[in-house]
Design an enzyme around this catalytic site. Structure first.
Site, PDB file in Angstrom:
ATOM      1  CG  HIS A  62      -8.490   0.499  -7.344  1.00  0.00           C
ATOM      2  ND1 HIS A  62      -7.912  -0.155  -6.272  1.00  0.00           N
ATOM      3  CD2 HIS A  62      -8.764   1.751  -6.918  1.00  0.00           C
ATOM      4  CE1 HIS A  62      -7.849   0.677  -5.246  1.00  0.00           C
ATOM      5  NE2 HIS A  62      -8.358   1.839  -5.601  1.00  0.00           N
ATOM      6  CB  CYS A  73      -0.626   1.155  -6.805  1.00  0.00           C
ATOM      7  SG  CYS A  73       0.709   1.887  -5.860  1.00  0.00           S
ATOM      8  N   GLY A  74      -1.694   3.703  -7.667  1.00  0.00           N
ATOM      9  CA  GLY A  74      -1.945   5.120  -7.901  1.00  0.00           C
ATOM     10  C   GLY A  74      -0.659   5.927  -7.844  1.00  0.00           C
ATOM     11  CB  THR A  75       1.452   6.897  -5.163  1.00  0.00           C
ATOM     12  OG1 THR A  75       1.378   5.732  -4.303  1.00  0.00           O
ATOM     13  CG2 THR A  75       0.306   7.839  -4.838  1.00  0.00           C
ATOM     14  N   GLY A  76       2.476   4.236  -6.758  1.00  0.00           N
ATOM     15  CA  GLY A  76       3.618   3.318  -6.775  1.00  0.00           C
ATOM     16  C   GLY A  76       4.180   3.094  -5.379  1.00  0.00           C
ATOM     17  CB  ILE A  77       3.961   5.074  -2.276  1.00  0.00           C
ATOM     18  CG1 ILE A  77       4.585   6.300  -2.936  1.00  0.00           C
ATOM     19  CG2 ILE A  77       4.476   4.938  -0.843  1.00  0.00           C
ATOM     20  CD1 ILE A  77       4.130   7.636  -2.352  1.00  0.00           C
ATOM     21  N   GLY A  78       2.529   2.337  -2.264  1.00  0.00           N
ATOM     22  CA  GLY A  78       2.020   1.166  -1.534  1.00  0.00           C
ATOM     23  C   GLY A  78       2.610  -0.122  -2.083  1.00  0.00           C
ATOM     24  CG  MET A  79       1.605  -1.508  -6.099  1.00  0.00           C
ATOM     25  SD  MET A  79       1.141  -3.254  -6.008  1.00  0.00           S
ATOM     26  CE  MET A  79      -0.150  -3.279  -7.275  1.00  0.00           C
ATOM     27  NE  ARG A 137      30.884   3.501  -6.334  1.00  0.00           N
ATOM     28  CZ  ARG A 137      31.172   3.450  -7.648  1.00  0.00           C
ATOM     29  NH1 ARG A 137      32.090   2.585  -8.076  1.00  0.00           N
ATOM     30  NH2 ARG A 137      30.552   4.215  -8.501  1.00  0.00           N
TER      31      ARG A 137
HETATM   32  C1  RB5 Z   1      -5.591   3.506  -4.187  1.00  0.00           C
HETATM   33  O1  RB5 Z   1      -6.514   4.542  -4.050  1.00  0.00           O
HETATM   34  C2  RB5 Z   1      -4.200   4.004  -3.858  1.00  0.00           C
HETATM   35  O2  RB5 Z   1      -4.110   4.259  -2.509  1.00  0.00           O
HETATM   36  C3  RB5 Z   1      -3.164   2.996  -4.298  1.00  0.00           C
HETATM   37  O3  RB5 Z   1      -3.291   2.746  -5.656  1.00  0.00           O
HETATM   38  C4  RB5 Z   1      -1.724   3.409  -4.075  1.00  0.00           C
HETATM   39  O4  RB5 Z   1      -1.464   4.670  -4.582  1.00  0.00           O
HETATM   40  C5  RB5 Z   1      -1.214   3.233  -2.717  1.00  0.00           C
HETATM   41  O5  RB5 Z   1      -0.045   3.491  -2.414  1.00  0.00           O
END
Ligand code: RB5
Length: 150
Positions: free
Chosen positions: A9, A65-71, A133
């Site tokens: 989302h 995702c919101g930050t791309g980090i979780g994904m 390399r």
């Molecule tokens: C959702 O609120 C947010 O946590 C998710 O999109 C993402 O940024 C997680 O890393």
């Protein structure tokens, strides 16, 4: 070229611009969702896309995702995936040339559609350098997976 895409989302508002880019370039893609703004877990979409790429069903995977980090964290838990978290064009090119990254993740809360398109374009149109390399370092990543992933 076949590309798998997935968002949660937190990334759903950037997805139409990504799809517009892929369609304009005639790139075949599959959208793994999510398809609505309801709160969901990035884990589920990141895993689905990463598994499809790891199986060889797609050349590349793109996650938002919101930050791309979780994904990106989730995708990199799948054996065979090298997912790069990029918010600039230089990194998107470099991760293809140096890391042979097969997935890209970024955050809708971090970049806009214009920069996203440039990043995606750089990623999809840059080849792995094949330099000794970099081949050696990617091989070491694969060996690390073999040691640690069941
Ligand atoms: C959702 O609120 C947010 O946590 C998710 O999109 C993402 O940024 C997680 O890393």
């Amino acid at each position: 070229m076949k590309v798998a895409i997935g968002v949660d989302h937190g990334g759903i508002h950037l997805k139409p611009a990504l799809i517009k880019y892929l369609e304009k370039r005639g790139i075949e893609y599959k959208d793994f969702g999510t398809f609505c703004e309801d709160s969901c877990d990035y884990n589920d979409y990141g895993e689905a896309v990463a598994k499809a790429v790891a199986k060889g069903e797609f050349d590349y995977g793109i996650l938002i995702c919101g930050t791309g980090i979780g994904m990106s964290i989730v995708a990199n838990k799948i054996k065979g995936i090298r997912c790069a978290h990029c918010h600039d064009v230089f990194s998107a090119k470099a991760t293809r040339q140096h890391n042979d990254a097969n997935m890209l993740a970024f955050g809708e809360r971090v970049i806009g559609a214009g920069l996203m398109v440039e990043i995606v374009d750089a990623f999809l149109n840059t080849d792995f350098s094949g330099e000794e390399r970099h081949v050696r370092r990617v091989s070491k990543i694969k060996a690390l997976e073999d040691k640690n992933f069941s």
